[in-house]
Design a protein around this motif. Sequence first.
Motif, PDB file in Angstrom:
ATOM      1  N   PRO A  45      -0.435  11.487 -16.009  1.00  0.00           N
ATOM      2  CA  PRO A  45       0.257  11.667 -16.633  1.00  0.00           C
ATOM      3  C   PRO A  45       0.838  12.552 -17.609  1.00  0.00           C
ATOM      4  N   VAL A  46       2.062  13.310 -17.750  1.00  0.00           N
ATOM      5  CA  VAL A  46       1.826  14.632 -18.551  1.00  0.00           C
ATOM      6  C   VAL A  46       3.241  13.928 -19.213  1.00  0.00           C
ATOM      7  N   LYS A  47       2.866  14.167 -21.265  1.00  0.00           N
ATOM      8  CA  LYS A  47       4.202  14.171 -22.080  1.00  0.00           C
ATOM      9  C   LYS A  47       4.663  15.264 -22.480  1.00  0.00           C
ATOM     10  N   TYR A  48       6.272  15.862 -22.297  1.00  0.00           N
ATOM     11  CA  TYR A  48       6.844  16.643 -22.544  1.00  0.00           C
ATOM     12  C   TYR A  48       7.319  16.476 -23.333  1.00  0.00           C
ATOM     13  N   VAL A  49       7.997  17.046 -24.380  1.00  0.00           N
ATOM     14  CA  VAL A  49       8.414  16.904 -25.999  1.00  0.00           C
ATOM     15  C   VAL A  49       9.367  18.415 -25.847  1.00  0.00           C
ATOM     16  N   ASP A  50       9.834  17.591 -27.293  1.00  0.00           N
ATOM     17  CA  ASP A  50      11.018  18.984 -27.831  1.00  0.00           C
ATOM     18  C   ASP A  50      11.824  18.683 -27.215  1.00  0.00           C
ATOM     19  N   LEU A  51      12.849  18.498 -25.801  1.00  0.00           N
ATOM     20  CA  LEU A  51      13.344  18.468 -24.523  1.00  0.00           C
ATOM     21  C   LEU A  51      14.509  19.196 -25.494  1.00  0.00           C
ATOM     22  N   THR A  52      14.968  20.050 -24.039  1.00  0.00           N
ATOM     23  CA  THR A  52      16.677  20.474 -23.884  1.00  0.00           C
ATOM     24  C   THR A  52      16.743  20.656 -22.662  1.00  0.00           C
ATOM     25  N   GLU A  53      17.666  21.179 -22.623  1.00  0.00           N
ATOM     26  CA  GLU A  53      18.454  20.558 -20.932  1.00  0.00           C
ATOM     27  C   GLU A  53      17.894  22.354 -20.573  1.00  0.00           C
ATOM     28  N   GLY A  54      17.581  22.631 -21.177  1.00  0.00           N
ATOM     29  CA  GLY A  54      17.086  24.455 -20.379  1.00  0.00           C
ATOM     30  C   GLY A  54      15.450  23.516 -19.685  1.00  0.00           C
ATOM     31  N   LYS A  55      14.874  23.125 -20.421  1.00  0.00           N
ATOM     32  CA  LYS A  55      13.407  22.751 -20.829  1.00  0.00           C
ATOM     33  C   LYS A  55      13.281  22.215 -19.563  1.00  0.00           C
ATOM     34  N   VAL A  56      13.983  20.805 -19.554  1.00  0.00           N
ATOM     35  CA  VAL A  56      13.632  19.959 -18.325  1.00  0.00           C
ATOM     36  C   VAL A  56      14.439  20.745 -17.084  1.00  0.00           C
ATOM     37  N   GLN A  57      14.369  21.610 -17.203  1.00  0.00           N
ATOM     38  CA  GLN A  57      14.973  22.278 -15.826  1.00  0.00           C
ATOM     39  C   GLN A  57      13.524  23.077 -15.006  1.00  0.00           C
ATOM     40  N   GLU A  58      12.840  23.415 -15.979  1.00  0.00           N
ATOM     41  CA  GLU A  58      12.020  24.423 -15.874  1.00  0.00           C
ATOM     42  C   GLU A  58      11.235  23.486 -16.265  1.00  0.00           C
ATOM     43  N   ILE A  59      10.464  22.053 -15.887  1.00  0.00           N
ATOM     44  CA  ILE A  59       9.952  21.319 -15.867  1.00  0.00           C
ATOM     45  C   ILE A  59       9.821  20.775 -14.246  1.00  0.00           C
ATOM     46  N   PHE A  60      11.432  20.556 -13.877  1.00  0.00           N
ATOM     47  CA  PHE A  60      11.561  20.134 -12.566  1.00  0.00           C
ATOM     48  C   PHE A  60      10.641  21.115 -11.300  1.00  0.00           C
ATOM     49  N   THR A  61      11.498  22.536 -11.709  1.00  0.00           N
ATOM     50  CA  THR A  61      11.076  23.444 -11.046  1.00  0.00           C
ATOM     51  C   THR A  61       9.137  24.106 -11.098  1.00  0.00           C
ATOM     52  N   GLU A  62       9.265  23.999 -11.925  1.00  0.00           N
ATOM     53  CA  GLU A  62       7.552  24.162 -12.207  1.00  0.00           C
ATOM     54  C   GLU A  62       6.552  23.034 -11.589  1.00  0.00           C
ATOM     55  N   HIS A  63       6.931  21.023 -12.438  1.00  0.00           N
ATOM     56  CA  HIS A  63       5.770  20.765 -12.382  1.00  0.00           C
ATOM     57  C   HIS A  63       6.510  19.858 -11.429  1.00  0.00           C
ATOM     58  N   VAL A  64       7.481  18.829 -11.371  1.00  0.00           N
ATOM     59  CA  VAL A  64       7.919  17.896 -10.300  1.00  0.00           C
ATOM     60  C   VAL A  64       7.929  18.147  -8.982  1.00  0.00           C
ATOM     61  N   VAL A  65       8.387  20.148  -8.315  1.00  0.00           N
ATOM     62  CA  VAL A  65       9.179  20.650  -7.363  1.00  0.00           C
ATOM     63  C   VAL A  65       7.508  21.527  -6.982  1.00  0.00           C
ATOM     64  N   GLY A  66       6.869  22.179  -8.140  1.00  0.00           N
ATOM     65  CA  GLY A  66       6.175  23.025  -8.128  1.00  0.00           C
ATOM     66  C   GLY A  66       5.078  22.637  -7.860  1.00  0.00           C
ATOM     67  N   GLY A  67       4.404  21.112  -8.687  1.00  0.00           N
ATOM     68  CA  GLY A  67       2.998  20.861  -9.112  1.00  0.00           C
ATOM     69  C   GLY A  67       2.831  21.622  -9.944  1.00  0.00           C
ATOM     70  N   LYS A  68       3.303  21.891 -10.605  1.00  0.00           N
ATOM     71  CA  LYS A  68       1.741  22.868 -11.794  1.00  0.00           C
ATOM     72  C   LYS A  68       2.191  22.241 -13.918  1.00  0.00           C
ATOM     73  N   ILE A  69       1.611  21.733 -14.164  1.00  0.00           N
ATOM     74  CA  ILE A  69       2.115  21.739 -14.973  1.00  0.00           C
ATOM     75  C   ILE A  69       2.631  22.596 -16.171  1.00  0.00           C
ATOM     76  N   ALA A  70       3.649  22.125 -16.723  1.00  0.00           N
ATOM     77  CA  ALA A  70       5.017  23.468 -17.283  1.00  0.00           C
ATOM     78  C   ALA A  70       3.763  23.649 -18.936  1.00  0.00           C
ATOM     79  N   ASP A  71       2.548  23.920 -19.123  1.00  0.00           N
ATOM     80  CA  ASP A  71       2.171  23.795 -20.319  1.00  0.00           C
ATOM     81  C   ASP A  71       2.687  24.094 -20.839  1.00  0.00           C
ATOM     82  N   GLN A  72       4.086  24.808 -21.453  1.00  0.00           N
ATOM     83  CA  GLN A  72       4.815  25.727 -22.501  1.00  0.00           C
ATOM     84  C   GLN A  72       5.098  24.286 -22.996  1.00  0.00           C
ATOM     85  N   PHE A  73       5.773  23.163 -22.662  1.00  0.00           N
ATOM     86  CA  PHE A  73       6.318  22.561 -23.357  1.00  0.00           C
ATOM     87  C   PHE A  73       5.698  20.719 -22.852  1.00  0.00           C
TER      88      PHE A  73
END
Length: 83
Positions: A45-73
């Motif tokens: 599991p990966v814990k993402y912090v300090d979230l915004t709506e924009g970060k949620v979109q990026e996390i979905f694109t990179e991790h949930v759909v793309g399979g790569k951890i969004a390291d920056q968050f």
Amino acid sequence: RKIMEAVLREVEHRELPDVLVTTSGCAGLCSREPMATVEVVGQAPVKYVDLTEGKVQEIFTEHVVGGKIADQFALAVGSERTH
């Protein structure tokens, strides 16, 4: 609530029927809220912090759909265990 709504919008917009969204209690990191954990079967599991709506979109694109951890968050990868 805004972050939960953003997550639910992404699930609906991307038509991801196999994504389960839940809430949880305190993780003990109030200063890093809002936060979310992404769990993919067979991966740590990966814990993402300090979230915004924009970060949620990026996390979905990179991790949930793309399979790569969004390291920056990401704060942490893996589960806490008590033995």
